[in-house]
Design a protein around this motif. Structure first.
Motif, PDB file in Angstrom:
ATOM      1  N   SER A 146     -76.745   0.324  34.236  1.00  0.00           N
ATOM      2  CA  SER A 146     -75.373   0.067  33.789  1.00  0.00           C
ATOM      3  C   SER A 146     -74.533   1.336  33.876  1.00  0.00           C
ATOM      4  N   GLU A 147     -73.946   1.558  35.043  1.00  0.00           N
ATOM      5  CA  GLU A 147     -73.117   2.739  35.297  1.00  0.00           C
ATOM      6  C   GLU A 147     -71.744   2.584  34.640  1.00  0.00           C
ATOM      7  N   GLY A 148     -71.341   3.589  33.891  1.00  0.00           N
ATOM      8  CA  GLY A 148     -70.009   3.546  33.303  1.00  0.00           C
ATOM      9  C   GLY A 148     -68.937   4.062  34.233  1.00  0.00           C
ATOM     10  N   THR A 149     -69.356   4.540  35.407  1.00  0.00           N
ATOM     11  CA  THR A 149     -68.436   5.188  36.335  1.00  0.00           C
ATOM     12  C   THR A 149     -67.514   4.221  37.051  1.00  0.00           C
ATOM     13  N   ILE A 150     -68.043   3.042  37.399  1.00  0.00           N
ATOM     14  CA  ILE A 150     -67.247   2.032  38.111  1.00  0.00           C
ATOM     15  C   ILE A 150     -67.758   0.649  37.727  1.00  0.00           C
ATOM     16  N   ARG A 151     -66.871  -0.148  37.125  1.00  0.00           N
ATOM     17  CA  ARG A 151     -67.230  -1.486  36.646  1.00  0.00           C
ATOM     18  C   ARG A 151     -66.081  -2.460  36.833  1.00  0.00           C
ATOM     19  N   ALA A 152     -66.419  -3.730  36.964  1.00  0.00           N
ATOM     20  CA  ALA A 152     -65.400  -4.780  37.032  1.00  0.00           C
ATOM     21  C   ALA A 152     -65.662  -5.796  35.922  1.00  0.00           C
ATOM     22  N   PHE A 153     -64.601  -6.145  35.197  1.00  0.00           N
ATOM     23  CA  PHE A 153     -64.677  -7.099  34.091  1.00  0.00           C
ATOM     24  C   PHE A 153     -63.835  -8.330  34.404  1.00  0.00           C
ATOM     25  N   ARG A 154     -64.427  -9.502  34.292  1.00  0.00           N
ATOM     26  CA  ARG A 154     -63.630 -10.719  34.405  1.00  0.00           C
ATOM     27  C   ARG A 154     -62.811 -10.898  33.129  1.00  0.00           C
ATOM     28  N   GLN A 155     -61.692 -11.610  33.245  1.00  0.00           N
ATOM     29  CA  GLN A 155     -60.746 -11.721  32.136  1.00  0.00           C
ATOM     30  C   GLN A 155     -61.374 -12.279  30.861  1.00  0.00           C
ATOM     31  N   LYS A 156     -62.228 -13.281  30.995  1.00  0.00           N
ATOM     32  CA  LYS A 156     -62.785 -13.896  29.783  1.00  0.00           C
ATOM     33  C   LYS A 156     -63.705 -12.937  29.021  1.00  0.00           C
ATOM     34  N   LEU A 157     -64.171 -11.877  29.694  1.00  0.00           N
ATOM     35  CA  LEU A 157     -64.946 -10.843  29.014  1.00  0.00           C
ATOM     36  C   LEU A 157     -64.046  -9.747  28.459  1.00  0.00           C
ATOM     37  N   TYR A 158     -63.135  -9.225  29.280  1.00  0.00           N
ATOM     38  CA  TYR A 158     -62.344  -8.081  28.806  1.00  0.00           C
ATOM     39  C   TYR A 158     -61.357  -8.461  27.703  1.00  0.00           C
ATOM     40  N   GLN A 159     -61.013  -9.732  27.592  1.00  0.00           N
ATOM     41  CA  GLN A 159     -60.136 -10.155  26.508  1.00  0.00           C
ATOM     42  C   GLN A 159     -60.875 -10.250  25.164  1.00  0.00           C
ATOM     43  N   LYS A 160     -62.198 -10.272  25.220  1.00  0.00           N
ATOM     44  CA  LYS A 160     -63.001 -10.397  23.997  1.00  0.00           C
ATOM     45  C   LYS A 160     -63.623  -9.081  23.539  1.00  0.00           C
ATOM     46  N   ILE A 161     -64.124  -8.320  24.493  1.00  0.00           N
ATOM     47  CA  ILE A 161     -64.892  -7.128  24.140  1.00  0.00           C
ATOM     48  C   ILE A 161     -63.985  -6.030  23.591  1.00  0.00           C
ATOM     49  N   LYS A 162     -64.500  -5.302  22.603  1.00  0.00           N
ATOM     50  CA  LYS A 162     -63.776  -4.153  22.048  1.00  0.00           C
ATOM     51  C   LYS A 162     -64.801  -3.048  21.816  1.00  0.00           C
ATOM     52  N   PHE A 163     -64.571  -1.908  22.417  1.00  0.00           N
ATOM     53  CA  PHE A 163     -65.522  -0.815  22.332  1.00  0.00           C
ATOM     54  C   PHE A 163     -65.341  -0.023  21.043  1.00  0.00           C
ATOM     55  N   PRO A 164     -66.414   0.188  20.278  1.00  0.00           N
ATOM     56  CA  PRO A 164     -66.325   1.086  19.128  1.00  0.00           C
ATOM     57  C   PRO A 164     -65.965   2.494  19.603  1.00  0.00           C
ATOM     58  N   ALA A 165     -65.259   3.248  18.777  1.00  0.00           N
ATOM     59  CA  ALA A 165     -64.724   4.549  19.181  1.00  0.00           C
ATOM     60  C   ALA A 165     -65.802   5.515  19.657  1.00  0.00           C
ATOM     61  N   ALA A 166     -66.967   5.502  19.034  1.00  0.00           N
ATOM     62  CA  ALA A 166     -68.005   6.478  19.374  1.00  0.00           C
ATOM     63  C   ALA A 166     -69.124   5.875  20.227  1.00  0.00           C
ATOM     64  N   SER A 167     -68.845   4.800  20.934  1.00  0.00           N
ATOM     65  CA  SER A 167     -69.900   4.105  21.665  1.00  0.00           C
ATOM     66  C   SER A 167     -70.170   4.724  23.028  1.00  0.00           C
ATOM     67  N   ALA A 168     -71.394   4.493  23.527  1.00  0.00           N
ATOM     68  CA  ALA A 168     -71.717   4.781  24.922  1.00  0.00           C
ATOM     69  C   ALA A 168     -71.216   3.574  25.711  1.00  0.00           C
ATOM     70  N   ASP A 169     -70.033   3.697  26.300  1.00  0.00           N
ATOM     71  CA  ASP A 169     -69.334   2.519  26.818  1.00  0.00           C
ATOM     72  C   ASP A 169     -70.079   1.823  27.954  1.00  0.00           C
ATOM     73  N   ASP A 170     -70.887   2.568  28.737  1.00  0.00           N
ATOM     74  CA  ASP A 170     -71.621   1.934  29.825  1.00  0.00           C
ATOM     75  C   ASP A 170     -72.666   0.959  29.297  1.00  0.00           C
ATOM     76  N   VAL A 171     -73.495   1.425  28.367  1.00  0.00           N
ATOM     77  CA  VAL A 171     -74.555   0.588  27.810  1.00  0.00           C
ATOM     78  C   VAL A 171     -73.972  -0.469  26.874  1.00  0.00           C
ATOM     79  N   TYR A 172     -72.908  -0.121  26.160  1.00  0.00           N
ATOM     80  CA  TYR A 172     -72.321  -1.080  25.215  1.00  0.00           C
ATOM     81  C   TYR A 172     -71.864  -2.351  25.926  1.00  0.00           C
ATOM     82  N   SER A 173     -71.195  -2.211  27.065  1.00  0.00           N
ATOM     83  CA  SER A 173     -70.726  -3.396  27.780  1.00  0.00           C
ATOM     84  C   SER A 173     -71.891  -4.248  28.275  1.00  0.00           C
ATOM     85  N   TYR A 174     -72.998  -3.598  28.631  1.00  0.00           N
ATOM     86  CA  TYR A 174     -74.203  -4.330  29.045  1.00  0.00           C
ATOM     87  C   TYR A 174     -74.781  -5.114  27.870  1.00  0.00           C
TER      88      TYR A 174
END
Length: 209
Positions: A146-174
């Motif tokens: 799960s690379e955080g460098t380049i990712r694509a999110f479909r709308q039904k996912l990006y409208q729901k997900i919210k990253f915690p401020a101190a999260s490892a965003d690559d693994v969190y989205s996975y």
């Protein structure tokens, strides 16, 4: 982007010149930059580009949330500002799994280091090669692709997900996608490059971060 005045213009040129994709907007967020990142980004004249430079250093997870709040498109691609894009079809290759499978909501591309030129980089590169071989060989190590460098999110996912401020965003989205049943795809075709740290100080800083 955080202090990427030396690379941001090159990255933007490659993004706006991508082929076989329908770009609606390119959002550049300067996250607490104290260099000329905004000026360098503004040197690329394109109606597609919007630059946000509010002087705050909020961190990458918070800035991704900001992009998702601004977005209205069917897909959002998140790209780090410190990478090198070599192909004009990188985004097309990244988006291909979304087009081919309507169940896929998240696609990870691949980040590969540029070939090393000094001793420190050669040591780090050797470690990367071992780690990369292990993660690709094990069926239970998918999370580490799960690379955080380049990712694509479909709308039904990006409208729901919210990253915690101190999260490892690559693994969190996975992990978020696994928990809530969003199908994930990985593609080795969408490749971006990054430069390995050239000094021990830079390497230590990267690891600690």
């Amino acid at each position: 982007a955080h202090n990427e005045e030396g690379n941001i213009a090159r990255t933007l040129k490659y993004i706006i010149n991508q082929k076989e994709v329908n770009l609606k907007k390119v959002i550049v967020i300067c996250d607490g930059c104290n260099d000329q990142t905004a000026k360098a980004a503004n040197s690329i004249k394109s109606k597609l580009i919007t630059i946000i430079n509010d002087g705050q250093h909020l961190g990458k997870p918070s800035r991704i949330n900001q992009v998702f709040e601004l977005a209205k498109t069917s897909t959002v691609v998140i790209i780090d500002a410190d990478i090198i894009i070599r192909s004009k079809k990188t985004l097309a290759k990244l988006l291909k799994p979304l087009a081919e499978d309507r169940e896929v909501d998240l696609v990870y591309g691949t980040a590969q280091p540029v070939r090393p030129v000094n001793f420190i980089q050669k040591v780090v590169f050797k470690g990367y090669r071992i780690w990369d071989k292990l993660r690709r060989a094990s069926p239970d190590a998918q999370m580490y692709l799960s690379e955080g460098t380049i990712r694509a999110f479909r709308q039904k996912l990006y409208q729901k997900i919210k990253f915690p401020a101190a999260s490892a965003d690559d693994v969190y989205s996975y992990l978020y996608s696994v928990k809530y049943g969003h199908k994930i795809a990985f593609t080795k075709e969408a490749v971006v490059n990054y430069i390995l740290p050239a000094t021990y100080k830079d390497y230590r800083s990267q690891i600690l971060r």
